[in-house]
Design a protein around this motif. Sequence first.
Motif, PDB file in Angstrom:
ATOM      1  N   TYR A 286     -85.960   4.827 -43.426  1.00 14.17           N
ATOM      2  CA  TYR A 286     -87.028   4.832 -42.435  1.00 14.17           C
ATOM      3  C   TYR A 286     -87.171   6.186 -41.749  1.00 14.17           C
ATOM      4  O   TYR A 286     -88.264   6.522 -41.276  1.00 14.17           O
ATOM      5  CB  TYR A 286     -86.798   3.712 -41.414  1.00 14.17           C
ATOM      6  N   SER A 287     -86.110   6.974 -41.720  1.00 12.97           N
ATOM      7  CA  SER A 287     -86.210   8.324 -41.156  1.00 12.97           C
ATOM      8  C   SER A 287     -87.074   9.216 -42.040  1.00 12.97           C
ATOM      9  O   SER A 287     -87.722  10.155 -41.549  1.00 12.97           O
ATOM     10  CB  SER A 287     -84.818   8.954 -41.005  1.00 12.97           C
TER      11      SER A 287
ATOM     12  N   PHE B 176     -92.841   1.917 -39.651  1.00 12.62           N
ATOM     13  CA  PHE B 176     -91.525   2.441 -40.008  1.00 12.62           C
ATOM     14  C   PHE B 176     -90.806   2.997 -38.780  1.00 12.62           C
ATOM     15  O   PHE B 176     -89.587   2.839 -38.636  1.00 12.62           O
ATOM     16  CB  PHE B 176     -91.652   3.517 -41.087  1.00 12.62           C
ATOM     17  N   ASP B 177     -91.552   3.642 -37.901  1.00 12.05           N
ATOM     18  CA  ASP B 177     -90.953   4.171 -36.669  1.00 12.05           C
ATOM     19  C   ASP B 177     -90.387   3.048 -35.807  1.00 12.05           C
ATOM     20  O   ASP B 177     -89.305   3.167 -35.215  1.00 12.05           O
ATOM     21  CB  ASP B 177     -91.991   4.972 -35.870  1.00 12.05           C
TER      22      ASP B 177
ATOM     23  N   LEU C  78     -87.256   1.651 -37.407  1.00  9.33           N
ATOM     24  CA  LEU C  78     -86.180   2.629 -37.290  1.00  9.33           C
ATOM     25  C   LEU C  78     -85.475   2.521 -35.943  1.00  9.33           C
ATOM     26  O   LEU C  78     -84.236   2.548 -35.877  1.00  9.33           O
ATOM     27  CB  LEU C  78     -86.727   4.043 -37.476  1.00  9.33           C
TER      28      LEU C  78
ATOM     29  N   LYS D 253     -83.322  -0.529 -36.013  1.00 13.18           N
ATOM     30  CA  LYS D 253     -82.205  -0.289 -36.928  1.00 13.18           C
ATOM     31  C   LYS D 253     -81.129   0.565 -36.259  1.00 13.18           C
ATOM     32  O   LYS D 253     -79.928   0.317 -36.419  1.00 13.18           O
ATOM     33  CB  LYS D 253     -82.694   0.417 -38.194  1.00 13.18           C
TER      34      LYS D 253
ATOM     35  N   LYS E 159     -94.125   3.435 -50.150  1.00 16.16           N
ATOM     36  CA  LYS E 159     -93.130   3.392 -49.074  1.00 16.16           C
ATOM     37  C   LYS E 159     -92.855   1.945 -48.654  1.00 16.16           C
ATOM     38  O   LYS E 159     -91.700   1.554 -48.424  1.00 16.16           O
ATOM     39  CB  LYS E 159     -93.617   4.208 -47.865  1.00 16.16           C
TER      40      LYS E 159
ATOM     41  N   ALA F 292     -89.315  -0.086 -48.881  1.00 19.86           N
ATOM     42  CA  ALA F 292     -88.741  -0.711 -47.688  1.00 19.86           C
ATOM     43  C   ALA F 292     -88.503  -2.202 -47.910  1.00 19.86           C
ATOM     44  O   ALA F 292     -87.453  -2.744 -47.529  1.00 19.86           O
ATOM     45  CB  ALA F 292     -89.660  -0.494 -46.489  1.00 19.86           C
TER      46      ALA F 292
ATOM     47  N   TYR G 122     -88.685  -7.890 -40.106  1.00 15.16           N
ATOM     48  CA  TYR G 122     -89.046  -6.741 -40.941  1.00 15.16           C
ATOM     49  C   TYR G 122     -89.829  -7.151 -42.181  1.00 15.16           C
ATOM     50  O   TYR G 122     -90.880  -6.569 -42.471  1.00 15.16           O
ATOM     51  CB  TYR G 122     -87.803  -5.964 -41.379  1.00 15.16           C
TER      52      TYR G 122
END
Length: 202
Positions: free
Chosen positions: A28-29, A37-38, A41, A44, A78, A82, A119
């Motif tokens: 995710y970074s 995704f941010d 993250l 997480k 992406k 994920a 998620y």
Amino acid sequence: MQTDLENYSKEQIFNLAYNYEYKGILIYSNFKNISIFDEILVIKQNGVQLLKTTSEQKNYKLENQIHQVLNPDFIDEKLIVAINYELELIKFYESACKLIKDDEQDLFFRLWATSSNEYIPALKSALNSLKFDTQKEQINGVWLENSQIQNFLDQATKIANGDASKEDINALVNHPNFSFFGGVAAGGLVGMLINEITKEKK
């Protein structure tokens, strides 16, 4: 990274959990400046911190493994990466929670539930809601209909969840973009299953 956990100590299982979550941080970074995704993250990172705190209380030594993660260019790729990572993570926690019965199980269960209930639905919803200017999307020079992306993902998810019939597996192997999507999924649970299916098919 999925493995048989029965012969592992609690510390080893805890290290696997830490490394699964840490791999997610790396994934995710890489997917910067995209809100979904941010947001994942940030959560997480909090989960990894909880694992670190618990490890200190238990006197467990955490060791980072070397992780290779994909960083594709397109948003749909992406999302597929994920989703496959989260499916792999969920399978790990399903096994881990059967073997660990103390407060660590509670932590694992919370991380598992967040992945499964938060998620995965959010990522699938984002994939389903992708809107393009045309009926097709060009990915790495290949023109794909939007429905092809979701069709492949649905078939692969069935296999990952153990719900696939022989017909589902054949449909996945014979998918017109099997090779391309297999590459995108490589490294995740579905990617490993695809490799096994390919061997059996050959």
